[in-house]
Design an enzyme around this catalytic site. Sequence first.
Site, PDB file in Angstrom:
ATOM      1  N   ASP A  23      -4.482  22.839   1.689  1.00 30.89           N
ATOM      2  CA  ASP A  23      -4.601  23.902   2.684  1.00 30.89           C
ATOM      3  C   ASP A  23      -5.168  25.142   2.002  1.00 30.89           C
ATOM      4  O   ASP A  23      -4.763  25.490   0.884  1.00 30.89           O
ATOM      5  CB  ASP A  23      -3.208  24.197   3.263  1.00 30.89           C
ATOM      6  CG  ASP A  23      -3.226  25.110   4.482  1.00 30.89           C
ATOM      7  OD1 ASP A  23      -3.887  26.156   4.442  1.00 30.89           O
ATOM      8  OD2 ASP A  23      -2.528  24.784   5.462  1.00 30.89           O
ATOM      9  N   ASP A  36      -4.428  28.077   2.495  1.00 30.05           N
ATOM     10  CA  ASP A  36      -3.402  29.073   2.191  1.00 30.05           C
ATOM     11  C   ASP A  36      -2.528  28.701   0.999  1.00 30.05           C
ATOM     12  O   ASP A  36      -1.621  29.462   0.633  1.00 30.05           O
ATOM     13  CB  ASP A  36      -2.571  29.429   3.421  1.00 30.05           C
ATOM     14  CG  ASP A  36      -1.615  28.335   3.891  1.00 30.05           C
ATOM     15  OD1 ASP A  36      -1.240  27.462   3.094  1.00 30.05           O
ATOM     16  OD2 ASP A  36      -1.235  28.362   5.081  1.00 30.05           O
ATOM     17  N   HIS A  50       0.246  22.486  14.161  1.00 29.76           N
ATOM     18  CA  HIS A  50      -0.175  22.399  12.759  1.00 29.76           C
ATOM     19  C   HIS A  50       1.004  22.643  11.815  1.00 29.76           C
ATOM     20  O   HIS A  50       0.860  22.448  10.604  1.00 29.76           O
ATOM     21  CB  HIS A  50      -1.346  23.351  12.460  1.00 29.76           C
ATOM     22  CG  HIS A  50      -1.013  24.809  12.420  1.00 29.76           C
ATOM     23  ND1 HIS A  50      -1.836  25.743  11.828  1.00 29.76           N
ATOM     24  CD2 HIS A  50       0.038  25.518  12.906  1.00 29.76           C
ATOM     25  CE1 HIS A  50      -1.320  26.944  11.943  1.00 29.76           C
ATOM     26  NE2 HIS A  50      -0.184  26.830  12.590  1.00 29.76           N
ATOM     27  N   ASP A 106       0.243  23.753  -0.243  1.00 24.12           N
ATOM     28  CA  ASP A 106       0.328  24.559   0.970  1.00 24.12           C
ATOM     29  C   ASP A 106       1.372  25.648   0.769  1.00 24.12           C
ATOM     30  O   ASP A 106       2.368  25.443   0.061  1.00 24.12           O
ATOM     31  CB  ASP A 106       0.740  23.643   2.136  1.00 24.12           C
ATOM     32  CG  ASP A 106       0.464  24.218   3.514  1.00 24.12           C
ATOM     33  OD1 ASP A 106       0.526  25.448   3.665  1.00 24.12           O
ATOM     34  OD2 ASP A 106       0.231  23.429   4.443  1.00 24.12           O
ATOM     35  N   GLU A 112      -7.645  23.979   7.241  1.00 23.54           N
ATOM     36  CA  GLU A 112      -7.371  25.353   7.661  1.00 23.54           C
ATOM     37  C   GLU A 112      -8.451  26.353   7.263  1.00 23.54           C
ATOM     38  O   GLU A 112      -8.226  27.563   7.334  1.00 23.54           O
ATOM     39  CB  GLU A 112      -5.997  25.831   7.166  1.00 23.54           C
ATOM     40  CG  GLU A 112      -4.817  25.100   7.793  1.00 23.54           C
ATOM     41  CD  GLU A 112      -4.569  25.440   9.265  1.00 23.54           C
ATOM     42  OE1 GLU A 112      -5.187  26.394   9.763  1.00 23.54           O
ATOM     43  OE2 GLU A 112      -3.757  24.738   9.903  1.00 23.54           O
ATOM     44  N   HIS A 161       3.142  26.497   3.262  1.00 20.19           N
ATOM     45  CA  HIS A 161       4.125  26.102   4.257  1.00 20.19           C
ATOM     46  C   HIS A 161       4.474  24.625   4.096  1.00 20.19           C
ATOM     47  O   HIS A 161       3.642  23.822   3.666  1.00 20.19           O
ATOM     48  CB  HIS A 161       3.583  26.331   5.671  1.00 20.19           C
ATOM     49  CG  HIS A 161       3.035  27.706   5.888  1.00 20.19           C
ATOM     50  ND1 HIS A 161       1.715  28.042   5.617  1.00 20.19           N
ATOM     51  CD2 HIS A 161       3.625  28.837   6.346  1.00 20.19           C
ATOM     52  CE1 HIS A 161       1.525  29.322   5.892  1.00 20.19           C
ATOM     53  NE2 HIS A 161       2.661  29.834   6.332  1.00 20.19           N
ATOM     54  N   HIS A 180      -4.387  21.962  10.097  1.00 18.49           N
ATOM     55  CA  HIS A 180      -3.560  21.019   9.345  1.00 18.49           C
ATOM     56  C   HIS A 180      -2.893  19.961  10.216  1.00 18.49           C
ATOM     57  O   HIS A 180      -2.369  18.975   9.692  1.00 18.49           O
ATOM     58  CB  HIS A 180      -2.508  21.764   8.509  1.00 18.49           C
ATOM     59  CG  HIS A 180      -2.325  21.163   7.154  1.00 18.49           C
ATOM     60  ND1 HIS A 180      -1.824  21.860   6.079  1.00 18.49           N
ATOM     61  CD2 HIS A 180      -2.586  19.909   6.681  1.00 18.49           C
ATOM     62  CE1 HIS A 180      -1.780  21.076   5.017  1.00 18.49           C
ATOM     63  NE2 HIS A 180      -2.233  19.888   5.357  1.00 18.49           N
ATOM     64  N   ASP A 183       5.370  22.656   6.711  1.00 21.24           N
ATOM     65  CA  ASP A 183       4.910  21.942   7.918  1.00 21.24           C
ATOM     66  C   ASP A 183       5.847  20.800   8.289  1.00 21.24           C
ATOM     67  O   ASP A 183       5.402  19.696   8.631  1.00 21.24           O
ATOM     68  CB  ASP A 183       3.471  21.441   7.727  1.00 21.24           C
ATOM     69  CG  ASP A 183       2.474  22.580   7.586  1.00 21.24           C
ATOM     70  OD1 ASP A 183       2.792  23.693   8.049  1.00 21.24           O
ATOM     71  OD2 ASP A 183       1.392  22.371   7.018  1.00 21.24           O
TER      72      ASP A 183
END
Length: 306
Positions: free
Chosen positions: A226, A228, A141, A124, A271, A126, A97, A128
């Site tokens: 992403d 995730d 990332h 995502d 990712e 997260h 990412h 980030d």
Amino acid sequence: MEKRDILLVGAPMDAGKRRQGCRMGPDAYRVAGIEQALADLGHPIRDLGDVSPDPVDIPDHDHLFALPECVGWTQALMRSAREAAAQGVPIFMGGDHALSMGTVAGMAAHAQDLGRPLFVLWLDAHSDFHTPDSTGSGNLHGTPVAYFTGQAGFEAFPALPAPVPTQQVGMIGLRSVDPHERAALEKDNAMLADMRSIDEHGIKAPLMAFLDRVRAAGGILHVSLDVDFLEPAIAPAVGTTVPGGATEREAHLVMELLHESGLVCSLDLVELNPFLDERGRTAKLMVDLAASLMGRRIFDRPTRSF
């Protein structure tokens, strides 16, 4: 359905974190049939091949992992994104990412060329939103949103041609956010939708509210997806799994609504670590989601075989 020129851009970046494998992502998407899936929808497709990082002359950092390489990737992807966006709809096939430092910065420069604001939808687990000064892991990332929104601490990186204001960022699917990141994001008025709010109110409501904001501003939209973001049980090929992610049906709904909005100008697929996949199932799901974004209807879903 409007036919759009789609440009596939490989970004085999594997410098944003210590666990390796994401460099194989672009080829995994190709093997999973992304070009054919989008061509079947009637879109003209061009695969521009893989980007390579620029050579940079900066020293390694004691804490930040692969800093020179990340800077080189950011420079190269910023340039590639701006050039590709002038020709059609780029799909950046990653790669970790950290590649979004370059892709979003390049798309923001393109939006500035058009005289329109760029909005970013961050799908995502997260946020980030760490900076090089706040990241505990040293993995870059976890920093792209802080970079392209113009936060302090990125002096080693290229100057931003057009920072994206934090209030033009929408995040959906959050479920692993550090306290420092959350405080900074809430202060700057980003649109945040964690999985609890999605459980309570559904995934459509925050997305439509964000799209209304983009439309009212006359903006264009970059989507960063992403692996995730998804529930690990359906998308295991990622090194940052967090239980409780979006279901396959929720993810397709998001993509279908994004297509119907007509606002999307570019897409990151990030990712994917094929080394962690199960017979290509995650790569195939991500390809299916990209196809939904570009107009595949629920009636047209292919039967999968593994």
